[in-house]
Design an enzyme around this catalytic site. Structure first.
Site, short mmCIF file in Angstrom:
data_model
loop_
_atom_site.label_atom_id
_atom_site.label_comp_id
_atom_site.label_asym_id
_atom_site.label_seq_id
_atom_site.Cartn_x
_atom_site.Cartn_y
_atom_site.Cartn_z
N GLU A 1 -0.91 9.26 -2.45
CA GLU A 1 -0.87 7.86 -1.76
C GLU A 1 0.71 7.56 -1.35
OE1 GLU A 1 -2.59 5.02 -4.57
OE2 GLU A 1 -3.89 6.73 -5.40
N GLU B 1 -4.57 -3.43 -0.24
CA GLU B 1 -5.07 -3.36 -1.69
C GLU B 1 -4.42 -4.60 -2.29
OE1 GLU B 1 -5.26 -1.06 -5.95
OE2 GLU B 1 -4.53 -0.10 -4.07
#
Length: 403
Positions: free
Chosen positions: A212, A320
């Site tokens: 990520e 997010e």
């Protein structure tokens, strides 16, 4: 006897501190706790050959490339540093956007060193526990409950995480490149975060592997509201793994600081700032390389992974937020505005591409959209000549329609 105004003020300040900083800040600093903190600081902060003080308050240590934290990982004890990938993906038909980091104003690290943001005692004490410093909780990846086609917005099993994400099941994927719009979203509480990132993943459950990277605003981790370049990885469904330059990621670049502040940021209805991120699997060595702008930063060694040692099965892009008040928080995602507002107002990720088995970048297709609470945070996608495959994503969080 009634409390004096001074006593009341002291009590209010103390309660506010506890509410903002959480149990970690309230915990007493016992001798054992102090030893644990100092032990972790010694592990994270390697002896520098040079030090640069950044205008934003960061201290950047220039650590010899062979002494970086990556080699604390037991799988990398005898690792030989790979300075360059054996090849690059073909099809890089979009220009790379350069990035600027605030610490560059006061200097650069010398050759054969890597810049590492120094971890301070107060950084660790802001975490929910010493053990959880720099880690994520399980369930930190967007998951689909059901798919109704590429334009669906299926529900998400995310707990206190909310998403505005596009997902591409790729069968066998070997990387991705995309251009990320940079903003400074408002964070409602110290323990909340807001980020924009890509996920490269394979496996499931305790065998979930992820890579990520992107930008995030996270007061409890960085002590400010600046957007920062970050990386994260796990090989066991978030049981272990960590943010930034903990053990695992091997940095080779002496100019890009992971966890360093990114600037300048976009303004609503004004100038937009973007930067490119490319992650790809080296065909010969098998390592997963990270390039930010036009600069190779380093790599995640293939030996760290079980599933990603071969290839990725899913690649995702988007926003997010995390909050203990998920569904009620006013922490913003992206620009804090919804996708329908479009360019210059909603945040975007454009020129989204995927590396295929022939080591070629192609426009992502068949995107599935994930927005568990679309009235709080949402995502849309499209395709155009200048933007290629793109998404708009984000939202304000708590509002009259966000329940």
């Amino acid at each position: 006897m009634a409390p004096t105004p001074t006593c009341l003020l002291t009590l209010v300040v103390a309660l506010t501190f506890l509410l903002l900083e959480g149990p970690a800040a309230a915990a007493p600093m016992t001798a054992e706790r102090q030893r644990e903190v100092q032990s972790l600081l010694k592990q994270l902060n390697k002896p520098p050959l040079a030090t640069i003080e950044s205008p934003d308050g960061d201290i950047i240590d220039c650590v010899h490339i062979s002494k970086q934290p990556a080699f604390d990982h037991p799988l990398l004890k005898d690792h030989t540093i790979q300075m360059q990938p054996s090849s690059y993906p073909g099809g890089l038909y979009h220009d790379s956007h350069p990035i600027t980091q605030t610490w560059h104003q006061n200097g650069k690290c010398p050759e054969n060193t890597v810049p590492i943001r120094r971890t301070k005692e107060e950084d660790i004490l802001r975490a929910s526990s010493i053990r959880m410093y720099g880690k994520k909780s399980p369930g930190s990846i967007p998951n689909l409950n059901s798919i109704n086609g590429p334009s669906s917005t299926p529900s998400v099993t995310s707990g206190r995480h909310q998403y505005g994400v596009a997902s591409a099941p790729v069968g066998k994927g070997y990387g991705t490149k995309a251009t990320f719009n940079l903003w400074r979203p408002t964070i409602a509480r110290a323990g909340d975060f807001s980020l924009t990132q890509l996920w490269i993943s394979a496996g499931s459950g305790n065998d979930l592997n992820t890579i990520e990277t992107g930008w995030q605003v996270y007061l409890n981790l960085y002590a400010d509201n600046n957007p920062r370049l970050f990386i994260f990885w796990t090989n066991d469904g978030y049981q272990t793994g960590c943010y930034n330059l903990c053990s695992g990621f091997v940095q080779t670049n002496n100019q890009i600081a992971i966890a360093g502040t990114l600037s300048p940021v976009s303004t609503y209805g004004g100038t937009q700032y973007d930067f490119d991120i490319l992650v790809f699997k080296d065909q010969k060595g098998g390592n997963w390389w990270l390039q930010v702008g036009s600069s190779l930063v380093g790599y995640w060694p293939s030996s760290l992974f079980s599933q990603l040692a071969d290839s990725a099965s899913t690649i995702q892009w988007g926003g997010e937020i995390f909050s203990g008040d998920a569904g009620q928080t006013s922490t913003q995602m992206g620009s804090g505005h919804f996708p329908h507002e479009g360019f210059g107002k909603a945040s975007h990720i454009k020129n989204i591409q995927v590396v295929d088995s022939s080591n070629t970048l192609n426009p992502a297709s068949g995107l599935q959209l994930i927005a568990g609470q679309p009235h709080c945070y949402n995502v849309t996608n499209g395709n155009s000549g200048d933007f290629g495959t793109y998404i708009y994503y984000g939202g304000s969080g708590k509002n009259p329609n966000c329940q």
